[in-house]
Design a protein around this motif. Structure first.
Motif, PDB file in Angstrom:
ATOM      1  N   SER A  53       0.855  -1.187   0.000  1.00  0.00           N
ATOM      2  CA  SER A  53       0.000   0.000   0.000  1.00  0.00           C
ATOM      3  C   SER A  53       0.886   1.231   0.000  1.00  0.00           C
ATOM      4  O   SER A  53       2.051   1.173   0.373  1.00  0.00           O
ATOM      5  N   GLY A  54       0.333   2.342  -0.434  1.00  0.00           N
ATOM      6  CA  GLY A  54       1.069   3.597  -0.450  1.00  0.00           C
ATOM      7  C   GLY A  54       0.906   4.296  -1.780  1.00  0.00           C
ATOM      8  O   GLY A  54       0.126   3.871  -2.639  1.00  0.00           O
ATOM      9  N   SER A  55       1.640   5.369  -1.923  1.00  0.00           N
ATOM     10  CA  SER A  55       1.595   6.127  -3.163  1.00  0.00           C
ATOM     11  C   SER A  55       2.818   7.020  -3.241  1.00  0.00           C
ATOM     12  O   SER A  55       3.574   7.137  -2.279  1.00  0.00           O
ATOM     13  N   ALA A  56       2.975   7.635  -4.410  1.00  0.00           N
ATOM     14  CA  ALA A  56       4.105   8.535  -4.669  1.00  0.00           C
ATOM     15  C   ALA A  56       5.413   7.808  -4.372  1.00  0.00           C
ATOM     16  O   ALA A  56       5.725   6.853  -5.040  1.00  0.00           O
ATOM     17  N   ASN A  57       6.126   8.233  -3.334  1.00  0.00           N
ATOM     18  CA  ASN A  57       7.432   7.644  -3.039  1.00  0.00           C
ATOM     19  C   ASN A  57       7.487   6.928  -1.694  1.00  0.00           C
ATOM     20  O   ASN A  57       8.572   6.609  -1.213  1.00  0.00           O
TER      21      ASN A  57
END
Length: 129
Positions: free
Chosen positions: A109-113
């Motif tokens: 999970s997560g986003s961008a960097n």
């Protein structure tokens, strides 16, 4: 006197049925011990995550560690306890934007960097641009 068990990932430390909690530095402390006790170390199963990125490369930091350069051929592997959460920070190659991070058998999970990976299986973690 601290006692360690080299090359063993610890899942839990118990005295009887009581699970002990380590301090901020990872040490377990027993105090006011007035009789013989048994301390049980429950070993964790280790899984290995191998990080790779496109040819352009990326610098990654795993669990706040030092930056490591990864590409399609220069990979970086870490062993962690099965079920543990790994934090991944990515500095993409100049001009690139991370579009996805995938890993077969592991929840990502997560986003961008900035990503979190629940490490359930040994395998590759692939960064895509």
């Amino acid at each position: 006197m601290p006692v360690g068990v080299p090359c063993v990932m610890v899942k839990a430390v118990k005295v009887g049925n009581t699970v002990l909690t380590p301090d901020a530095e990872g040490y377990y402390t027993l105090s006011a011990v007035s009789k013989d006790i048994t301390v049980t170390l429950e070993k964790a199963t280790a899984v290995t995550l191998t990080f790779k990125a496109p040819t352009a490369g990326a610098y990654i930091s795993v669990n706040g560690g030092a930056n490591q350069l990864v590409t399609d051929t220069a990979t970086y592997a870490v062993s962690v306890a099965s079920g543990s959460t790994v934090t991944l920070t990515i500095v993409p190659a100049s001009g690139q934007t991370v579009s996805a991070v995938t890993s077969t058998g592991n929840f990502v999970s997560g986003s961008a960097n900035s990503y979190s990976i629940v490490a359930a299986a040994t395998g590759e973690v692939v960064i895509a641009y």
